[in-house]
Design a protein around this motif. Structure first.
Motif, mmCIF file in Angstrom:
data_model
loop_
_atom_site.group_PDB
_atom_site.id
_atom_site.type_symbol
_atom_site.label_atom_id
_atom_site.label_comp_id
_atom_site.label_asym_id
_atom_site.label_seq_id
_atom_site.Cartn_x
_atom_site.Cartn_y
_atom_site.Cartn_z
ATOM 1 N N VAL A 94 41.535 45.185 -23.821
ATOM 2 C CA VAL A 94 41.549 44.691 -25.203
ATOM 3 C C VAL A 94 42.433 45.609 -26.050
ATOM 4 O O VAL A 94 43.264 45.143 -26.839
ATOM 5 C CB VAL A 94 40.106 44.618 -25.766
ATOM 6 C CG1 VAL A 94 40.117 44.412 -27.271
ATOM 7 C CG2 VAL A 94 39.324 43.511 -25.075
ATOM 8 N N ARG A 97 45.995 44.988 -25.197
ATOM 9 C CA ARG A 97 46.482 43.737 -25.806
ATOM 10 C C ARG A 97 46.728 43.933 -27.307
ATOM 11 O O ARG A 97 47.708 43.444 -27.855
ATOM 12 C CB ARG A 97 45.488 42.603 -25.563
ATOM 13 C CG ARG A 97 45.562 42.026 -24.167
ATOM 14 C CD ARG A 97 44.835 40.689 -24.066
ATOM 15 N NE ARG A 97 43.430 40.766 -24.444
ATOM 16 C CZ ARG A 97 42.416 40.921 -23.608
ATOM 17 N NH1 ARG A 97 42.646 41.019 -22.321
ATOM 18 N NH2 ARG A 97 41.179 40.984 -24.042
ATOM 19 N N CYS A 98 45.797 44.669 -27.934
ATOM 20 C CA CYS A 98 45.978 44.936 -29.369
ATOM 21 C C CYS A 98 47.238 45.769 -29.596
ATOM 22 O O CYS A 98 48.033 45.494 -30.511
ATOM 23 C CB CYS A 98 44.771 45.661 -29.946
ATOM 24 S SG CYS A 98 43.307 44.600 -30.096
ATOM 25 N N SER A 101 50.199 43.600 -29.060
ATOM 26 C CA SER A 101 50.357 42.701 -30.200
ATOM 27 C C SER A 101 50.927 43.462 -31.397
ATOM 28 O O SER A 101 51.848 42.967 -32.082
ATOM 29 C CB SER A 101 49.009 42.079 -30.553
ATOM 30 O OG SER A 101 49.117 41.274 -31.701
ATOM 31 N N ASP A 102 50.382 44.678 -31.618
ATOM 32 C CA ASP A 102 50.899 45.505 -32.709
ATOM 33 C C ASP A 102 52.368 45.837 -32.475
ATOM 34 O O ASP A 102 53.192 45.794 -33.407
ATOM 35 C CB ASP A 102 50.091 46.800 -32.851
ATOM 36 C CG ASP A 102 48.678 46.558 -33.389
ATOM 37 O OD1 ASP A 102 48.408 45.437 -33.877
ATOM 38 O OD2 ASP A 102 47.848 47.494 -33.296
#
Length: 122
Positions: A94, A97-98, A101-102
């Motif tokens: 997670v 992924r964050c 994404s950032d």
């Protein structure tokens, strides 16, 4: 007198025969009793051997049960550790992924700024 002596001898012989028969019966009875005791002793010996075998089997079963319990405890500990690792990996995934994404958002923002700068410059 000879016939009286013969009768006495026959009577004594009959009494002796009865005494010998009685002694034979007594000895047979003693022999039967001794045979029963010997058979009982043999049965006791056999039962003791059976008991010893059963105790050994019980010890084997107890040893196997302890081994299985130890293995179960180890498996439970490994399973708990695997759950923790899976949760950590999921949380890491997670977070990854964050972070991705950032990073993608930052790259898009930089690209947009760069494009805006290029447009202003031209």
């Amino acid at each position: 007198e000879l016939s009286r002596a013969l009768a006495t001898t026959e009577s004594a012989t009959a009494q002796l025969r009865e005494a010998v028969v009685a002694e034979c019966r007594a000895k047979e009875s003693l022999l039967d009793e001794a045979s029963r005791r010997e058979a009982a002793d043999e049965e006791v010996h056999r039962l003791r051997q059976d008991l010893e075998l059963t105790k050994n089997e019980l010890a084997d079963v107890n040893r196997e049960a302890r081994t299985m319990n130890e293995r179960l405890l180890i498996a439970e500990a490994r399973a708990a550790e695997a759950v923790k690792d899976a949760e950590a990996a999921r949380m890491g995934s997670v977070a990854d992924r964050c972070a991705k994404s950032d990073a993608e958002e930052a790259a898009a923002l930089l690209t947009a700024r760069l494009e805006a700068s290029e447009r202003r410059a031209s």
